[in-house]
Enzyme design. Structure first.
Site, PDB file in Angstrom:
ATOM      1  N   HIS A   1       9.574  15.922  23.537  1.00  0.00           N
ATOM      2  CA  HIS A   1       8.547  16.965  23.364  1.00  0.00           C
ATOM      3  C   HIS A   1       7.172  16.371  23.125  1.00  0.00           C
ATOM      4  O   HIS A   1       6.274  17.030  22.624  1.00  0.00           O
ATOM      5  CB  HIS A   1       8.855  17.915  22.195  1.00  0.00           C
TER       6      HIS A   1
ATOM      7  N   GLU B   1      10.876  33.465  19.830  1.00  0.00           N
ATOM      8  CA  GLU B   1      10.150  33.517  21.089  1.00  0.00           C
ATOM      9  C   GLU B   1      11.154  33.435  22.221  1.00  0.00           C
ATOM     10  O   GLU B   1      12.197  32.797  22.063  1.00  0.00           O
ATOM     11  CB  GLU B   1       9.259  32.267  21.194  1.00  0.00           C
TER      12      GLU B   1
ATOM     13  N   LYS C   1       1.207  28.910  13.334  1.00  0.00           N
ATOM     14  CA  LYS C   1       1.460  29.521  14.645  1.00  0.00           C
ATOM     15  C   LYS C   1       1.440  31.048  14.537  1.00  0.00           C
ATOM     16  O   LYS C   1       0.979  31.730  15.454  1.00  0.00           O
ATOM     17  CB  LYS C   1       2.796  29.045  15.203  1.00  0.00           C
TER      18      LYS C   1
ATOM     19  N   ARG D   1      -9.092  19.850  17.233  1.00  0.00           N
ATOM     20  CA  ARG D   1      -9.581  18.458  17.130  1.00  0.00           C
ATOM     21  C   ARG D   1      -9.722  17.882  18.523  1.00  0.00           C
ATOM     22  O   ARG D   1      -9.372  18.528  19.507  1.00  0.00           O
ATOM     23  CB  ARG D   1      -8.554  17.631  16.357  1.00  0.00           C
TER      24      ARG D   1
HETATM   25  P1  ADP Z   1       4.303  21.747  18.353  1.00  0.00           P
HETATM   26  O1  ADP Z   1       3.271  22.360  17.450  1.00  0.00           O
HETATM   27  O2  ADP Z   1       5.482  21.241  17.598  1.00  0.00           O
HETATM   28  O3  ADP Z   1       3.738  20.760  19.332  1.00  0.00           O
HETATM   29  P2  ADP Z   1       4.394  23.750  20.484  1.00  0.00           P
HETATM   30  O4  ADP Z   1       4.497  25.202  20.222  1.00  0.00           O
HETATM   31  O5  ADP Z   1       3.075  23.222  20.950  1.00  0.00           O
HETATM   32  O6  ADP Z   1       4.911  22.968  19.188  1.00  0.00           O
HETATM   33  O7  ADP Z   1       5.501  23.316  21.548  1.00  0.00           O
HETATM   34  C1  ADP Z   1       5.781  21.970  21.885  1.00  0.00           C
HETATM   35  C2  ADP Z   1       6.580  21.898  23.184  1.00  0.00           C
HETATM   36  O8  ADP Z   1       7.811  22.625  23.067  1.00  0.00           O
HETATM   37  C3  ADP Z   1       5.868  22.535  24.381  1.00  0.00           C
HETATM   38  O9  ADP Z   1       5.015  21.617  25.034  1.00  0.00           O
HETATM   39  C4  ADP Z   1       7.035  22.940  25.260  1.00  0.00           C
HETATM   40  O10 ADP Z   1       7.489  21.811  25.994  1.00  0.00           O
HETATM   41  C5  ADP Z   1       8.118  23.343  24.248  1.00  0.00           C
HETATM   42  N1  ADP Z   1       8.110  24.815  23.976  1.00  0.00           N
HETATM   43  C6  ADP Z   1       7.378  25.477  23.038  1.00  0.00           C
HETATM   44  N2  ADP Z   1       7.596  26.811  23.090  1.00  0.00           N
HETATM   45  C7  ADP Z   1       8.479  27.027  24.081  1.00  0.00           C
HETATM   46  C8  ADP Z   1       9.112  28.204  24.646  1.00  0.00           C
HETATM   47  N3  ADP Z   1       8.880  29.441  24.173  1.00  0.00           N
HETATM   48  N4  ADP Z   1       9.991  28.027  25.665  1.00  0.00           N
HETATM   49  C9  ADP Z   1      10.262  26.791  26.144  1.00  0.00           C
HETATM   50  N5  ADP Z   1       9.714  25.653  25.669  1.00  0.00           N
HETATM   51  C10 ADP Z   1       8.830  25.742  24.646  1.00  0.00           C
END
Ligand code: ADP
Length: 498
Positions: free
Chosen positions: A237, A202, A118, A294
């Site tokens: 999630h 974040e 990330k 992917r």
């Molecule tokens: P992963 O790689 O574990 O899937 P992501 O960064 O894609 O992680 O985030 C997964 C989920 O977590 C998102 O779809 C959202 O629902 C929540 N999320 C991620 N970042 C934030 C944020 N900064 N604020 C609120 N919710 C978040």
């Protein structure tokens, strides 16, 4: 340019079958690999050739990259499609595939590597003017500095593992007093789960929506976006309902998100199909979250509204072809909704409920697509993701697609195990979903197990059944028994009712 003649699909279940169907349509012969648990699976039966690669646990079968490459050499395979999950985002595997002289149907190992972290991804897109969630762009090394930055951003904040995935490795911090403790926990969790303790912070977006853009690029520098998918209905999630287009994205916002997604793809010289995920706040500001390098589980909704076969495009790009269409050639046709039918019990926290598919009958009819990997009588193995099927409906507009989905859910017959079907019917009929006014907290905000209780009590059902029997008996008496057409034995309606 190298034409693919024989493709090995390094995956199982619905996605393996879905990929092989397209390969067959393109005149490419197919090779399945399978674990001992999947010997009787439809993907094994469908393939032209199939090879057992080990016992059920995935680290002894579907994750054995070297063994899969060996199978390719033995069977004269020229390309590998990794599907999703398993080896699909493993840069080292993608590299080994190319080193063995095979085509990897996916992006370059370098793109996978950059987007797999990330933090590396945030750094790569920095010069492309992509909106990022306010936060640190580097791993936290100094706790005092991190606290200062958190105070500037404003609480609540989220501590995230750089190597995190699948919704794991995130911690919400409500105020400064918790910061240090949560941060130490996040680092040790990230270290043990992902082997990399790097974490960053974040801003925590409250009431967010998850909206992602499908992109497609070739190896000659052309990249297009195939619009958005709304994936906000999640449990733990993880997505359970998706749709395209999103109910809240205007043409202007779509263009801005699409162009940002193309920027993300350019930042890592991306080719193939990929997904750029954004988080959207309640004022519809969008921020880049991560890129999945992917094919995505929910790709069918994009196929339904664009008329493009994404697997076909992946294969053409992997062969070295130039994209056969440009951005202006792409249009949105109608609306598509997908539900994931998991072997899970929504009344018990969506925990897996594996077992035998005693009855299994798919819904049919216009505008309905079922991507599945099981047949009646089969067991859902405990070793893998318990996805039974993806049910997708397409309609002229959102309302039609939802109406068709409710009808399709009602026609789906699954007995023997609990599934997410009833939960999805609940969601399709919920005012928040129907109005389009929902966020990732839909399940937490509106769903409780009682919502799935039958509409009628046991007593009411008995009364209704008795009334129905009386009604049908009267009806039956109206049928003239002497007419030859009426000599056909009647159905067992009485048994079915009682
Ligand atoms: P992963 O790689 O574990 O899937 P992501 O960064 O894609 O992680 O985030 C997964 C989920 O977590 C998102 O779809 C959202 O629902 C929540 N999320 C991620 N970042 C934030 C944020 N900064 N604020 C609120 N919710 C978040």
């Amino acid at each position: 340019m190298q034409k693919i003649k024989k493709l090995l699909v390094a995956n199982r279940g619905e996605i393996a079958l879905r990929i092989m169907r397209t390969a067959q349509e393109m005149g490419i012969s197919t090779v399945a690999v399978y674990s001992e648990a999947d010997r009787l699976s439809p993907h094994v039966k469908f393939a032209d050739e199939a090879v057992c690669i080990g016992p059920p646990p995935s680290n002894q079968s579907y994750l054995l990259g070297n063994k899969i490459i060996e199978v390719c050499k033995e069977l004269n395979v020229d390309a590998i499609h990794p599907g999703y999950g398993f080896l699909s985002e493993n840069a080292e595997f993608a590299g080994k595939v190319s080193d063995a002289g095979l085509i990897f149907v996916g992006p370059s190992p370098k793109s996978i590597e950059v987007m797999g972290s990330k933090l590396a991804a945030k750094q790569a897109v920095a010069k492309y003017d992509i909106p990022l969630v306010p936060g640190t762009e580097e791993a936290i090394s100094d706790i005092t500095e991190a606290k200062e930055r958190a105070a500037e951003i404003g609480y609540p904040i989220l501590i995230k593992a750089s190597a995190g995935g699948g919704g794991k490795g995130m911690r919400i911090v409500e105020d400064e007093s918790e910061f240090e403790e949560q941060m130490n926990r996040a680092v040790s969790e990230a270290q043990s789960a992902f082997g990399d303790g790097a974490v960053f912070i974040e801003k925590f977006i409250t009431s967010p929506r998850h909206i992602e853009i499908q992109i497609l690029g070739d190896q000659h520098g052309n990249t297009v976006y195939l619009f958005e998918r709304e994936c906000s209905i999640q449990r733990r999630h993880q997505k359970v309902i998706e749709e395209a287009p999103s109910a809240v994205v205007s043409p202007k916002m779509r263009k801005a998100m699409g162009e940002a997604a193309v920027g993300v793809a350019k930042a890592c010289n991306y080719y193939g199909a990929g997904t750029v995920e954004f988080i959207v706040d309640d004022k519809l500001n969008f921020y880049f979250l991560e890129m999945n390098t992917r094919l995505q589980v929910e790709h069918p909704v994009t196929e339904m509204i664009t008329g493009k076969d994404l697997v076909r495009e992946q294969i053409l790009v992997a062969e070295g072809n130039v994209l056969s269409f440009a951005q202006e050639d792409l249009k949105i046709h109608g609306h598509a909704v997908e539900i994931r039918v998991y072997a899970e019990d929504p009344k018990n926290n969506f925990l897996p409920d594996i077992g035998k598919l005693v009855t299994y009958r798919r819904p049919q009819g216009p505008g309905i697509r079922v991507d599945d990997g099981f047949e009646e009588g089969m067991d859902i193995p405990i070793y893998y993701d318990p996805l039974i099927a993806k049910l997708i409906t397409h309609g002229e507009n959102r309302q039609d697609a939802i109406g068709r989905m409710i009808r399709a859910i009602n026609d789906y017959r699954i007995t023997g195990i609990q599934t997410t079907l009833d939960f999805c019917r609940f969601a399709m009929q919920h005012e928040a979903f129907v109005s389009g006014n929902f966020d990732t907290q839909f399940v937490e905000n509106y769903f409780t197990p009682e919502k799935l209780e039958p509409v009628f009590s046991e007593e009411e059902r008995e009364l209704l059944a008795a009334l129905a029997v009386e009604f049908f008996e009267k009806e039956e008496n109206r049928i003239n028994p002497t007419h030859p057409a009426n000599s056909i034995p009647s159905t067992n309606w009485k048994n079915r009712l009682l």
